[in-house]
Design a protein around this motif. Structure first.
Motif, PDB file in Angstrom:
ATOM      1  N   LEU A   1       0.842  -1.198   0.000  1.00 46.22           N
ATOM      2  CA  LEU A   1       0.000   0.000   0.000  1.00 46.22           C
ATOM      3  C   LEU A   1       0.872   1.242   0.000  1.00 46.22           C
ATOM      4  O   LEU A   1       1.958   1.254   0.603  1.00 46.22           O
ATOM      5  CB  LEU A   1      -0.899   0.032   1.243  1.00 46.22           C
ATOM      6  CG  LEU A   1      -1.933  -1.085   1.382  1.00 46.22           C
ATOM      7  CD1 LEU A   1      -2.608  -1.000   2.744  1.00 46.22           C
ATOM      8  CD2 LEU A   1      -2.971  -0.986   0.284  1.00 46.22           C
ATOM      9  N   ALA A   2       0.400   2.284  -0.656  1.00 49.07           N
ATOM     10  CA  ALA A   2       1.074   3.577  -0.601  1.00 49.07           C
ATOM     11  C   ALA A   2       0.682   4.285   0.700  1.00 49.07           C
ATOM     12  O   ALA A   2      -0.382   4.021   1.267  1.00 49.07           O
ATOM     13  CB  ALA A   2       0.685   4.432  -1.806  1.00 49.07           C
ATOM     14  N   ARG A   3       1.510   5.197   1.142  1.00 48.08           N
ATOM     15  CA  ARG A   3       1.220   5.896   2.397  1.00 48.08           C
ATOM     16  C   ARG A   3      -0.084   6.682   2.299  1.00 48.08           C
ATOM     17  O   ARG A   3      -0.893   6.692   3.231  1.00 48.08           O
ATOM     18  CB  ARG A   3       2.372   6.855   2.737  1.00 48.08           C
ATOM     19  CG  ARG A   3       2.186   7.577   4.076  1.00 48.08           C
ATOM     20  CD  ARG A   3       3.288   8.600   4.315  1.00 48.08           C
ATOM     21  NE  ARG A   3       3.117   9.279   5.583  1.00 48.08           N
ATOM     22  CZ  ARG A   3       2.279  10.285   5.791  1.00 48.08           C
ATOM     23  NH1 ARG A   3       1.520  10.725   4.785  1.00 48.08           N
ATOM     24  NH2 ARG A   3       2.179  10.851   6.977  1.00 48.08           N
ATOM     25  N   ARG A   4      -0.303   7.345   1.156  1.00 52.14           N
ATOM     26  CA  ARG A   4      -1.537   8.126   1.004  1.00 52.14           C
ATOM     27  C   ARG A   4      -2.764   7.221   1.023  1.00 52.14           C
ATOM     28  O   ARG A   4      -3.846   7.644   1.451  1.00 52.14           O
ATOM     29  CB  ARG A   4      -1.490   8.955  -0.281  1.00 52.14           C
ATOM     30  CG  ARG A   4      -1.448   8.137  -1.564  1.00 52.14           C
ATOM     31  CD  ARG A   4      -1.416   9.031  -2.790  1.00 52.14           C
ATOM     32  NE  ARG A   4      -1.402   8.269  -4.032  1.00 52.14           N
ATOM     33  CZ  ARG A   4      -0.308   7.779  -4.587  1.00 52.14           C
ATOM     34  NH1 ARG A   4       0.865   7.969  -3.998  1.00 52.14           N
ATOM     35  NH2 ARG A   4      -0.370   7.100  -5.713  1.00 52.14           N
ATOM     36  N   THR A   5      -2.606   5.981   0.554  1.00 47.38           N
ATOM     37  CA  THR A   5      -3.724   5.042   0.582  1.00 47.38           C
ATOM     38  C   THR A   5      -4.039   4.647   2.014  1.00 47.38           C
ATOM     39  O   THR A   5      -5.220   4.552   2.398  1.00 47.38           O
ATOM     40  CB  THR A   5      -3.397   3.783  -0.240  1.00 47.38           C
ATOM     41  OG1 THR A   5      -3.035   4.177  -1.572  1.00 47.38           O
ATOM     42  CG2 THR A   5      -4.576   2.840  -0.287  1.00 47.38           C
ATOM     43  N   VAL A   6      -3.010   4.417   2.820  1.00 45.80           N
ATOM     44  CA  VAL A   6      -3.219   4.105   4.241  1.00 45.80           C
ATOM     45  C   VAL A   6      -3.935   5.258   4.936  1.00 45.80           C
ATOM     46  O   VAL A   6      -4.868   5.047   5.716  1.00 45.80           O
ATOM     47  CB  VAL A   6      -1.872   3.799   4.929  1.00 45.80           C
ATOM     48  CG1 VAL A   6      -2.039   3.735   6.446  1.00 45.80           C
ATOM     49  CG2 VAL A   6      -1.301   2.489   4.413  1.00 45.80           C
ATOM     50  N   THR A   7      -3.514   6.481   4.638  1.00 40.36           N
ATOM     51  CA  THR A   7      -4.159   7.660   5.235  1.00 40.36           C
ATOM     52  C   THR A   7      -5.632   7.723   4.837  1.00 40.36           C
ATOM     53  O   THR A   7      -6.511   7.989   5.671  1.00 40.36           O
ATOM     54  CB  THR A   7      -3.441   8.942   4.783  1.00 40.36           C
ATOM     55  OG1 THR A   7      -2.055   8.855   5.127  1.00 40.36           O
ATOM     56  CG2 THR A   7      -4.056  10.160   5.434  1.00 40.36           C
ATOM     57  N   LYS A   8      -5.903   7.464   3.578  1.00 42.72           N
ATOM     58  CA  LYS A   8      -7.287   7.491   3.078  1.00 42.72           C
ATOM     59  C   LYS A   8      -8.136   6.431   3.780  1.00 42.72           C
ATOM     60  O   LYS A   8      -9.255   6.707   4.225  1.00 42.72           O
ATOM     61  CB  LYS A   8      -7.287   7.255   1.568  1.00 42.72           C
ATOM     62  CG  LYS A   8      -8.654   7.089   0.946  1.00 42.72           C
ATOM     63  CD  LYS A   8      -8.523   6.767  -0.536  1.00 42.72           C
ATOM     64  CE  LYS A   8      -9.850   6.410  -1.158  1.00 42.72           C
ATOM     65  NZ  LYS A   8      -9.728   6.049  -2.589  1.00 42.72           N
ATOM     66  N   TYR A   9      -7.608   5.201   3.912  1.00 42.65           N
ATOM     67  CA  TYR A   9      -8.364   4.130   4.562  1.00 42.65           C
ATOM     68  C   TYR A   9      -8.561   4.421   6.047  1.00 42.65           C
ATOM     69  O   TYR A   9      -9.630   4.160   6.606  1.00 42.65           O
ATOM     70  CB  TYR A   9      -7.640   2.792   4.392  1.00 42.65           C
ATOM     71  CG  TYR A   9      -7.661   2.244   2.980  1.00 42.65           C
ATOM     72  CD1 TYR A   9      -8.440   2.834   1.990  1.00 42.65           C
ATOM     73  CD2 TYR A   9      -6.893   1.135   2.623  1.00 42.65           C
ATOM     74  CE1 TYR A   9      -8.457   2.340   0.700  1.00 42.65           C
ATOM     75  CE2 TYR A   9      -6.913   0.628   1.329  1.00 42.65           C
ATOM     76  CZ  TYR A   9      -7.689   1.242   0.373  1.00 42.65           C
ATOM     77  OH  TYR A   9      -7.715   0.748  -0.907  1.00 42.65           O
ATOM     78  N   ARG A  10      -7.534   4.946   6.685  1.00 41.97           N
ATOM     79  CA  ARG A  10      -7.629   5.262   8.113  1.00 41.97           C
ATOM     80  C   ARG A  10      -8.712   6.305   8.359  1.00 41.97           C
ATOM     81  O   ARG A  10      -9.521   6.181   9.289  1.00 41.97           O
ATOM     82  CB  ARG A  10      -6.270   5.752   8.626  1.00 41.97           C
ATOM     83  CG  ARG A  10      -6.283   6.182  10.086  1.00 41.97           C
ATOM     84  CD  ARG A  10      -4.895   6.568  10.561  1.00 41.97           C
ATOM     85  NE  ARG A  10      -4.250   7.559   9.732  1.00 41.97           N
ATOM     86  CZ  ARG A  10      -4.567   8.856   9.719  1.00 41.97           C
ATOM     87  NH1 ARG A  10      -5.575   9.314  10.455  1.00 41.97           N
ATOM     88  NH2 ARG A  10      -3.904   9.696   8.947  1.00 41.97           N
ATOM     89  N   GLU A  11      -8.748   7.335   7.519  1.00 39.51           N
ATOM     90  CA  GLU A  11      -9.765   8.375   7.674  1.00 39.51           C
ATOM     91  C   GLU A  11     -11.157   7.843   7.375  1.00 39.51           C
ATOM     92  O   GLU A  11     -12.136   8.229   8.021  1.00 39.51           O
ATOM     93  CB  GLU A  11      -9.437   9.555   6.755  1.00 39.51           C
ATOM     94  CG  GLU A  11      -8.176  10.318   7.175  1.00 39.51           C
ATOM     95  CD  GLU A  11      -7.809  11.419   6.200  1.00 39.51           C
ATOM     96  OE1 GLU A  11      -8.398  11.445   5.084  1.00 39.51           O
ATOM     97  OE2 GLU A  11      -6.936  12.248   6.537  1.00 39.51           O
TER      98      GLU A  11
END
Length: 434
Positions: A407-417
């Motif tokens: 996963l890309a970091r921005r994808t992790v941020t998106k899923y977390r939010e």
């Protein structure tokens, strides 16, 4: 230039009134179907409707064709379920797109909508899933961005705000430049933004007030956290040969055709004949509805058996187009059959559409993977962290890679939010406050 006339013969599918009515019946909930059939029975002496015990019926008038009619129960006082974002968009697609090919592309865009109302996938990826080139997909997107509320199908915050300003006739070059450099607002660099817009800082502040009056996430007006209070439409149970799906028939109205004696008057007998024909058609339409629901649910369960066995982490990528192709139905039929449907499972009462999951491109060994499965993985990683030392998004990326998901970091941020989980900084502060 010479003018020439050509004659060309084409074949088009004309949607008759009965076809439209059949599609509406397919999309109705059990309660809506009961109300609809009861209202039809009030007008048709050949139609007999047996209302499920304890059901709430809208019409209060007695009729020969209504049996076991009851007063409204506690469910009747519950606020009606608001229209979902997807249902709202699909209704506008039905009115705006008549060509089957254009409709299929439009539905692919609808499936890519995020709860915010923005597109969650690049146009190129949506075009590829629909089997068309990007230019054709962009032409459809241009029409979709005219839907209400304005701002839906935007690819970014800037585009969402620009669509709303354009709709109001307020999108000037200055505002367009501001939207292209919104990061300067977040960084507090208003003088730099004023220089780029060739204006004074006071004008920037005035434009910011206008921008703040807009709706950054128009899709949120359709998002509702709680599920409707209603019995499930379907039930899945573990049988001797695996998972089995059945309709909750106790909540379904029973339809039959009654026999009415002829009167001997030609006009009256002709009317009765038409009434009997309509009653038989309604009975067949209800039977087709139940068959379509059952086939669709069985197909979903067959593909997502691992989800029922192991939970969200085991969800596989599955789209409406794939199910429609397997069942030899139109994707819009699958969409209607699964809209607002609830299914009772050993994992609780869940919307039937939870069995669909968007495919996410990945470099991992199990690519492509389900977006919902990857989101569940992010949630599991955070749930296992040390509360005193919460994981950063970069650390979650590494933990996901160790589990076989790239996963890309921005994808992790998106899923977390999307899961409603605060940042590692906020989680650490919350743990310290406890």
């Amino acid at each position: 230039m010479d003018m020439m006339q050509f004659q060309r013969q084409t074949t088009q599918l004309a949607m008759t009134q009965r076809m439209q009515e059949s599609l509406r019946i397919l999309q109705m909930s059990n309660a809506d179907l009961t109300d609809y059939l009861v209202s039809q029975a009030l007008e048709n002496p050949c139609l007999d409707v047996k209302v499920p015990e304890g059901a709430s019926v809208a019409p209060a008038l007695p009729s020969r064709g209504i049996q076991n009619a009851v007063d409204r129960d506690a469910f009747a006082t519950v606020e009606a379920q608001p229209v979902s974002l997807l249902a709202h968009v699909e209704e506008q697609i039905d009115l705006a797109f008549f060509d089957p090919g254009d409709r299929r592309i439009a539905l692919a865009f609808a499936e890519a909508l995020e709860p915010s109302g923005w597109l969650g996938l690049p146009v190129a990826e949506i075009a590829a899933s629909a089997g068309v080139d990007e230019d054709e997909a962009l032409a459809i997107l241009d029409r979709l961005q005219a839907f209400e509320p304005v701002g839906l199908f935007a690819r970014s915050l800037a585009e969402c705000l620009a669509l709303q300003l354009q709709d109001q006739g307020l999108l000037t070059w200055e505002l367009r430049t501001m939207l292209d450099h919104l990061h300067l607002v977040g960084e507090g660099k208003l003088p730099e933004l004023a220089r780029r817009c060739d204006c004074e800082v006071v004008h920037i502040r005035e434009n910011l007030a206008l921008i703040r009056s807009l709706t950054p996430k128009p899709g949120e007006a359709f998002e509702h956290g709680r599920l409707p209070i209603q019995p499930p439409d379907l039930r899945v149970l573990r049988g001797k040969e695996g998972w089995e799906v059945e309709l909750t028939r106790a909540q379904l109205p029973r339809v039959s055709v009654g026999v009415v004696s002829e009167t001997g008057q030609s006009a009256a007998d002709a009317w009765l004949s038409r009434a009997e024909s309509q009653a038989r058609w309604l009975m067949r339409a209800v039977e087709r509805r139940q068959t379509t629901l059952l086939r669709t649910a069985a197909c979903l369960v067959r593909h997502q058996q691992a989800f029922l066995d192991h939970g969200p982490r085991a969800l596989k990528p599955l789209s409406m187009d794939e199910v429609a192709l397997e069942l030899e139905l139109h994707p819009s039929t699958i969409s209607r059959a699964t809209a607002t449907r609830l299914i009772e499972t050993p994992r609780g009462l869940i919307p039937l559409r939870n069995f669909f999951s968007r495919s996410v491109a990945s470099d991992g060994p199990d690519a492509p993977q389900s977006q919902d499965a990857l989101m569940a993985l992010v949630g599991e990683i955070i749930s296992r962290e040390d509360r005193a030392k919460p994981l950063s998004d970069d650390a979650i990326v590494k933990a996901a890679k160790a589990s076989g998901a790239v996963l890309a970091r921005r994808t992790v941020t998106k899923y977390r939010e999307a899961l409603g989980i605060p940042s590692s900084y906020d989680r650490k502060r919350a743990a310290a406050a406890c």
